[in-house]
Design a protein around this motif. Structure first.
Motif, mmCIF file in Angstrom:
data_model
loop_
_atom_site.group_PDB
_atom_site.id
_atom_site.type_symbol
_atom_site.label_atom_id
_atom_site.label_comp_id
_atom_site.label_asym_id
_atom_site.label_seq_id
_atom_site.Cartn_x
_atom_site.Cartn_y
_atom_site.Cartn_z
ATOM 1 N N ALA A 105 37.976 41.508 28.246
ATOM 2 C CA ALA A 105 39.365 41.951 28.170
ATOM 3 C C ALA A 105 40.310 40.773 27.981
ATOM 4 C CB ALA A 105 39.735 42.729 29.436
ATOM 5 N N ASN A 106 39.986 39.649 28.617
ATOM 6 C CA ASN A 106 40.824 38.456 28.536
ATOM 7 C C ASN A 106 39.910 37.236 28.573
ATOM 8 O OD1 ASN A 106 42.530 36.280 28.859
ATOM 9 N ND2 ASN A 106 43.628 37.106 30.623
ATOM 10 N N PRO A 107 39.703 36.569 27.437
ATOM 11 C CA PRO A 107 38.785 35.426 27.387
ATOM 12 C C PRO A 107 39.135 34.301 28.363
ATOM 13 C CG PRO A 107 39.347 36.154 25.178
ATOM 14 C CD PRO A 107 40.254 36.893 26.115
ATOM 15 N N ASP A 108 40.396 34.254 28.820
ATOM 16 C CA ASP A 108 40.804 33.209 29.746
ATOM 17 C C ASP A 108 40.668 33.609 31.207
ATOM 18 O OD1 ASP A 108 41.521 31.447 27.673
ATOM 19 O OD2 ASP A 108 43.484 32.409 27.465
ATOM 20 N N ALA A 109 40.149 34.783 31.469
ATOM 21 C CA ALA A 109 39.995 35.242 32.852
ATOM 22 C C ALA A 109 39.058 34.315 33.621
ATOM 23 C CB ALA A 109 39.466 36.669 32.873
ATOM 24 N N ARG A 110 39.374 34.109 34.890
ATOM 25 C CA ARG A 110 38.586 33.229 35.748
ATOM 26 C C ARG A 110 37.876 34.044 36.824
ATOM 27 N NH1 ARG A 110 41.772 27.539 36.654
ATOM 28 N NH2 ARG A 110 42.134 27.080 34.451
ATOM 29 N N VAL A 111 36.642 33.661 37.102
ATOM 30 C CA VAL A 111 35.836 34.406 38.063
ATOM 31 C C VAL A 111 35.084 33.433 38.966
ATOM 32 C CG1 VAL A 111 33.934 36.039 38.384
ATOM 33 C CG2 VAL A 111 35.545 36.354 36.481
ATOM 34 N N VAL A 112 35.170 33.678 40.270
ATOM 35 C CA VAL A 112 34.384 32.931 41.246
ATOM 36 C C VAL A 112 33.451 33.916 41.939
ATOM 37 C CG1 VAL A 112 34.400 31.564 43.370
ATOM 38 C CG2 VAL A 112 36.175 31.204 41.625
ATOM 39 N N TYR A 113 32.152 33.655 41.837
ATOM 40 C CA TYR A 113 31.146 34.453 42.534
ATOM 41 C C TYR A 113 30.848 33.805 43.877
ATOM 42 C CZ TYR A 113 30.123 36.730 38.040
ATOM 43 O OH TYR A 113 30.202 37.444 36.866
ATOM 44 N N VAL A 114 30.757 34.634 44.916
ATOM 45 C CA VAL A 114 30.477 34.136 46.264
ATOM 46 C C VAL A 114 29.328 34.941 46.849
ATOM 47 C CG1 VAL A 114 31.419 33.710 48.569
ATOM 48 C CG2 VAL A 114 32.932 33.603 46.563
ATOM 49 N N ASP A 115 28.307 34.242 47.366
ATOM 50 C CA ASP A 115 27.212 34.928 48.031
ATOM 51 C C ASP A 115 26.577 33.972 49.030
ATOM 52 O OD1 ASP A 115 25.630 37.733 47.194
ATOM 53 O OD2 ASP A 115 24.408 36.334 48.359
ATOM 54 N N ASN A 116 25.937 34.533 50.068
ATOM 55 C CA ASN A 116 25.293 33.673 51.063
ATOM 56 C C ASN A 116 23.817 33.432 50.771
ATOM 57 O OD1 ASN A 116 24.144 36.122 51.719
ATOM 58 N ND2 ASN A 116 24.917 36.198 53.820
ATOM 59 N N ASP A 117 23.313 33.963 49.659
ATOM 60 C CA ASP A 117 21.911 33.772 49.278
ATOM 61 C C ASP A 117 21.810 32.582 48.315
ATOM 62 O OD1 ASP A 117 19.316 33.872 48.284
ATOM 63 O OD2 ASP A 117 19.260 36.059 48.250
ATOM 64 N N PRO A 118 21.077 31.516 48.698
ATOM 65 C CA PRO A 118 20.985 30.345 47.826
ATOM 66 C C PRO A 118 20.348 30.628 46.472
ATOM 67 C CG PRO A 118 19.455 30.162 49.670
ATOM 68 C CD PRO A 118 20.350 31.315 49.972
ATOM 69 N N VAL A 119 19.570 31.716 46.354
ATOM 70 C CA VAL A 119 19.016 32.066 45.051
ATOM 71 C C VAL A 119 20.131 32.404 44.079
ATOM 72 C CG1 VAL A 119 17.574 33.730 43.805
ATOM 73 C CG2 VAL A 119 16.813 32.829 45.990
#
Length: 280
Positions: free
Chosen positions: A107-121
């Motif tokens: 939808a917007n090529p400049d969109a920013r995303v941060v993924y957060v998870d507690n699994d090191p995999v």
């Protein structure tokens, strides 16, 4: 898996767990979910746990796929209708088809995303997949420490908390025990958001107390107690509604019916509710 030549600015290794630290003998919800989606980033312990879950509740595999389809709809909604261009995906799980950043950046090529998870995999595979995407990163943190999530250097590098943020709390809260209070943890995340931000939220629920207890017991046994419980719909919704957020139509409903073009209402019992709400 990470390589020695990866960009150190994108994923500082000094603060993140090593792949060698991963316990492959204990199932995790992220890897079980990956198996439910027919992914490849799981171990035998995760597959055994997944099969045990399906013996108790065979509908869990369709629910996983319904949840993924709902993720696509809710991110598209935030991107195209609300104009959100930065997302914090907490409890993101392992990368699979149609990830948050792919949907948002379509939808917007400049969109920013941060993924957060507690699994090191998740970190290990996220590094490899996102190495060439400057507007997307992954960090290891836990919703049990909301400040660590919102104040992570990777989060702060990409997310500008002076502007509206889209937060994803999808299929996460049922992984939390009653103590500490899941609603209170959500509240700490909401408190860090500016006005005009949106929170997408879903939770596994059941109105059948016996079925809920059976599934909860199975998951707790498989994950060595590292899970929460299946809750009643009103319990799950209360965790998000108590923070003064404004629900977006149609509110918190069966995820299979949320803003879908399918006119047929499923006959099967509701097992996951979800919705989107705005911080005024």
């Amino acid at each position: 898996m990470a390589h020695d030549g990866e960009d150190q600015r994108e994923f500082p290794r000094t603060t993140q767990p090593r792949f060698a630290d991963i316990d492959v003998s204990t199932p995790t919800t992220a890897r079980i979910y990956d198996w439910m989606l027919h992914g490849k980033d799981n171990f035998e312990a995760d597959r055994q746990a997944g099969r045990a879950f399906l013996e108790v509740a065979p509908q869990l595999r369709p629910i996983a796929h319904d949840n993924r389809a709902w993720l696509a709809r809710v991110v598209t909604c935030m991107s195209t209708e609300m104009g959100i261009d930065q997302f914090l995906d907490i409890g993101s799980g392992l990368p699979t088809a149609e990830n948050t950043h792919q949907i948002a950046q379509r939808a917007n090529p400049d969109a920013r995303v941060v993924y957060v998870d507690n699994d090191p995999v998740v970190l290990a595979h996220g590094r490899a997949i996102l190495a060439d995407n400057a507007n997307t990163t992954v960090t290891t943190a836990d919703i049990l420490d909301p400040k660590a999530v919102t104040d992570s250097p990777d989060t702060r590098r990409l997310i500008d908390f002076s502007r509206p943020v889209g937060v994803l709390l999808i299929a996460l809260t049922h992984c939390l025990k009653d103590e500490p209070d899941p609603g209170g943890l959500i509240g700490q995340v909401v408190d860090a958001l500016p006005s005009g931000s949106y929170v997408a939220y879903s939770h596994i629920v059941s109105t059948d107390a016996e079925a809920a207890e059976q599934l909860t017991g199975t998951v707790l046994q498989a994950t060595h107690g590292r899970w929460g419980r299946v809750r009643r719909p009103e319990e799950a919704v209360a965790y998000i509604e108590r923070h003064g957020l404004e629900p977006v139509s149609p509110g918190f409903v069966d995820i299979r019916t949320w803003r879908t073009d399918d006119p047929d209402v499923p006959e099967e019992p509701i097992w996951e509710i979800g919705g989107l709400a705005r911080k005024p």
